[in-house]
Every structure is written in C-alpha cells, then in structure tokens.
Design a protein around this motif. Structure first.
Motif, PDB file in Angstrom:
ATOM      1  N   PHE A 158       0.947  -1.394   0.018  1.00 43.66           N
ATOM      2  CA  PHE A 158      -0.226  -0.117   0.071  1.00 43.66           C
ATOM      3  C   PHE A 158       0.969   1.320   0.013  1.00 43.66           C
ATOM      4  O   PHE A 158       1.833   1.264   0.730  1.00 43.66           O
ATOM      5  CB  PHE A 158      -0.853  -0.041   1.281  1.00 43.66           C
ATOM      6  CG  PHE A 158      -1.762   1.146   1.323  1.00 43.66           C
ATOM      7  CD1 PHE A 158      -2.980   1.227   0.863  1.00 43.66           C
ATOM      8  CD2 PHE A 158      -1.158   2.160   2.135  1.00 43.66           C
ATOM      9  CE1 PHE A 158      -3.973   2.316   0.903  1.00 43.66           C
ATOM     10  CE2 PHE A 158      -2.021   3.438   2.040  1.00 43.66           C
ATOM     11  CZ  PHE A 158      -3.208   3.481   1.537  1.00 43.66           C
ATOM     12  N   GLY A 159       0.541   2.177  -0.896  1.00 47.08           N
ATOM     13  CA  GLY A 159       1.288   3.462  -0.933  1.00 47.08           C
ATOM     14  C   GLY A 159       0.513   4.684  -0.882  1.00 47.08           C
ATOM     15  O   GLY A 159      -0.706   4.800  -1.330  1.00 47.08           O
ATOM     16  N   ILE A 160       1.101   5.671  -0.376  1.00 42.10           N
ATOM     17  CA  ILE A 160       0.614   6.879  -0.462  1.00 42.10           C
ATOM     18  C   ILE A 160       1.627   7.962  -1.365  1.00 42.10           C
ATOM     19  O   ILE A 160       2.798   8.048  -1.183  1.00 42.10           O
ATOM     20  CB  ILE A 160       0.742   7.841   0.785  1.00 42.10           C
ATOM     21  CG1 ILE A 160      -0.039   6.900   1.925  1.00 42.10           C
ATOM     22  CG2 ILE A 160      -0.025   9.020   0.844  1.00 42.10           C
ATOM     23  CD1 ILE A 160       0.418   7.237   3.212  1.00 42.10           C
ATOM     24  N   LYS A 161       1.020   8.350  -2.639  1.00 48.63           N
ATOM     25  CA  LYS A 161       1.823   9.087  -3.481  1.00 48.63           C
ATOM     26  C   LYS A 161       1.678  10.572  -3.386  1.00 48.63           C
ATOM     27  O   LYS A 161       0.363  11.047  -3.467  1.00 48.63           O
ATOM     28  CB  LYS A 161       1.451   8.873  -4.847  1.00 48.63           C
ATOM     29  CG  LYS A 161       2.310   9.487  -5.796  1.00 48.63           C
ATOM     30  CD  LYS A 161       2.076   8.985  -7.376  1.00 48.63           C
ATOM     31  CE  LYS A 161       3.108   9.734  -8.439  1.00 48.63           C
ATOM     32  NZ  LYS A 161       2.444   9.312  -9.778  1.00 48.63           N
ATOM     33  N   PHE A 162       2.528  11.297  -2.809  1.00 50.13           N
ATOM     34  CA  PHE A 162       2.293  12.779  -2.853  1.00 50.13           C
ATOM     35  C   PHE A 162       2.432  13.412  -3.969  1.00 50.13           C
ATOM     36  O   PHE A 162       3.514  13.008  -4.810  1.00 50.13           O
ATOM     37  CB  PHE A 162       3.502  13.325  -1.834  1.00 50.13           C
ATOM     38  CG  PHE A 162       3.083  12.677  -0.151  1.00 50.13           C
ATOM     39  CD1 PHE A 162       2.275  13.680   0.599  1.00 50.13           C
ATOM     40  CD2 PHE A 162       3.318  11.592   0.246  1.00 50.13           C
ATOM     41  CE1 PHE A 162       1.832  13.291   1.875  1.00 50.13           C
ATOM     42  CE2 PHE A 162       2.842  11.151   1.432  1.00 50.13           C
ATOM     43  CZ  PHE A 162       2.293  12.197   2.286  1.00 50.13           C
ATOM     44  N   ARG A 163       2.017  14.773  -4.076  1.00 50.05           N
ATOM     45  CA  ARG A 163       2.558  15.314  -5.422  1.00 50.05           C
ATOM     46  C   ARG A 163       3.707  16.079  -5.309  1.00 50.05           C
ATOM     47  O   ARG A 163       4.233  16.167  -4.180  1.00 50.05           O
ATOM     48  CB  ARG A 163       1.415  16.454  -5.391  1.00 50.05           C
ATOM     49  CG  ARG A 163      -0.161  16.030  -5.684  1.00 50.05           C
ATOM     50  CD  ARG A 163      -0.937  17.167  -5.844  1.00 50.05           C
ATOM     51  NE  ARG A 163      -2.447  16.812  -5.992  1.00 50.05           N
ATOM     52  CZ  ARG A 163      -3.199  16.270  -6.981  1.00 50.05           C
ATOM     53  NH1 ARG A 163      -2.232  15.997  -8.129  1.00 50.05           N
ATOM     54  NH2 ARG A 163      -4.279  15.702  -7.022  1.00 50.05           N
TER      55      ARG A 163
END
Length: 281
Positions: A100-105
């Motif tokens: 699971f990942g959170i991709k930041f702008r």
C-alpha cells in the motif's frame, strides 16, 4: 531463473514490466489507485495498491521507473518514506501479498519533511525517523486492515499533522504540470521564460521542493511517455516518438531511453509485442 519469463509492460504508473515465473500468467499482479479526500488533494495525489497471488514456490518481479514524487509505503508491516528514486528498480514478490502506498504530489511532501527534499532523494527512511513512535503504531494498525480502513487511518494521521499553507507548493506544482503537459517546453530556459523566474531561483526551488532538478523532471516525464507510447503502439517508429517528445537528436534519445529503461527503444517495443497479458490497472 526461467529462460523465457512472461512479461507485461506499461509505464503509465512508472511500471516498466512484470516478469512472471515460467508458465505463470502475469495477470496475477494488479495495480490499483484511489483518490484522497478532497481536502488532502493539494498535497496527496493518490493511494495505490499492488497485489499479487502466486502458487507456493513461485516468484515474479516488477520493474519500476519512479516518478518525481515521494511515496510513503506500507510493505511487510513496515512503513517507510521513499524519496525520489533516480534509477529504475526491481521488486521481487512471491506467494500472496500486497503493498500500500501514498503518492504525494511533486513538492507536496516538503511541508511534512520540513527540510529540502533533495536531502532524501534516493533514500528510503523508516517513517519513525520522521514521525516517531506514532508511525510504527500506524503501521501496526494498517497491516491487518482492509483498504477502506487503511485509507481512513492514513487520512486521520495526515490530518493531525497537516502543515500550514505554503504558496510555493502550488507554484512548484504549476511548473511541474507544465513540464508534464506542455510540449512547447524542450529546455529549462523555456520554463524560466514561461514563469518569469531566474534560472538559479528555479534550481533552488526544485532542489528544496521536488528533490531533483527541473531538467531531470522534464527528461523523466518524457521517457515515461516514450515508454508508454511504445507499449501502446509497438509498431510505431521510435524516431517519430522521440521527435514528438522534443528529442531532435536520435542518438541522445537512445542513450537517455536505454539508461533509464534498461533496453533500447526497439528492444522495449519488441518486449511489449511479446507480452503474455496486460497489467490490470
């Protein structure tokens, strides 16, 4: 290792290829993405989930070419902060699992880090190094949770630590969007003229907020797009693709593409033609 692995190739999400064990269908690997809550979307681009299911004893791998973004990743029960990776990398997986990942702008993680993003370019840090014991507790809560609960936990965690507004973040994101979408931009000088910013100021801004230079971002986006076009249109002449993306020196394009992707444009298109199945996205 098998002599003739199955391969699926795309670069829409930075994925260059999935290689399965001999005889295994590559559709056992999936990549999905989900939007953040509206009030978080200024800094968070999306959540992504990769999952796989392989028979016991079988192994496969995925090769990725990172985007110019920071990701916070939950993998095998550990939460890490991944700075921008300069090089492609391969991740091996087996059995049944997922990440699971959170991709930041681009520029969106600096307000959380509190120091130049270039400090963590190429690095993978334990999330506890940034957020302390609460990050370890978050990983422990997320590991057994389903997708909706994971997203809820992450968003609650981020809201508690949401930084004050930084107008420079939006400015950097406008520049990055232009690098991605505006085909009239072929050089960094085009950016400085378009946005009325001095070259040294632009360089400092990118080192602080993005972690890499604007030239690097421009080249990486163009190479991602080149790989995507060659994956979709395997019989299209690569020289035509290169010219469309602003590469007027064909040898320059071949060098850049081969260094980033790991094979020549012709070899990459050939690998795409031979793929057994597309990645499910």
């Amino acid at each position: 290792m098998p002599t003739e692995p199955g391969i699926a190739t795309t670069s829409e999400y930075g994925v260059l290829g999935v290689r399965a064990a001999f005889g295994e269908p590559v559709e056992r690997f999936t990549l999905d993405r989900y939007p953040p809550a509206a009030e978080l979307a200024g800094l968070v681009e999306r959540y992504w989930v990769v999952s796989w299911e392989l028979p016991p004893g079988r192994e496969a791998s995925i090769t990725l070419l990172p985007h110019p973004c920071v990701n916070v990743v939950l993998d095998r029960g550990r939460l890490t902060v991944s700075g921008i990776g300069r090089d492609r990398f391969t991740y091996a997986y087996r059995g049944v699992g997922g990440v699971f990942g959170i991709k930041f702008r681009p520029g969106g993680f600096l307000p959380f880090l509190g120091r130049p993003l270039s400090d963590i370019t190429g690095a993978v840090l334990p999330a506890e190094q940034l957020w302390g014991p609460p990050a370890a507790a978050l990983a422990e809560q997320m590991t057994p949770a389903g997708l909706d609960h994971r997203v809820a936990l992450v968003e609650a965690f981020l809201r508690e630590r949401w930084p004050p507004p930084d107008p420079q973040v939006a400015f950097v994101q406008r520049i990055v969007a232009a690098l991605l979408h505006d085909r009239t931009i072929a050089r960094v000088e085009d950016v400085t003229e378009m946005f009325g910013i001095a070259p040294r100021t632009l360089q400092r801004l990118f080192q602080r907020y993005v972690g890499v230079s604007p030239k690097w971002v421009l080249r990486r986006y163009r190479l991602h797009e080149a790989a995507a076009v060659l994956a979709r249109e395997q019989h299209r002449p690569w020289a035509e693709v290169a010219a469309e993306l602003g590469y007027f020196d064909q040898s320059h394009f071949i060098r850049d593409f081969t260094a980033a992707i790991g094979m020549t444009p012709v070899a990459y298109a050939h690998a795409c033609r031979r793929r057994e199945a597309p990645i499910s996205t």
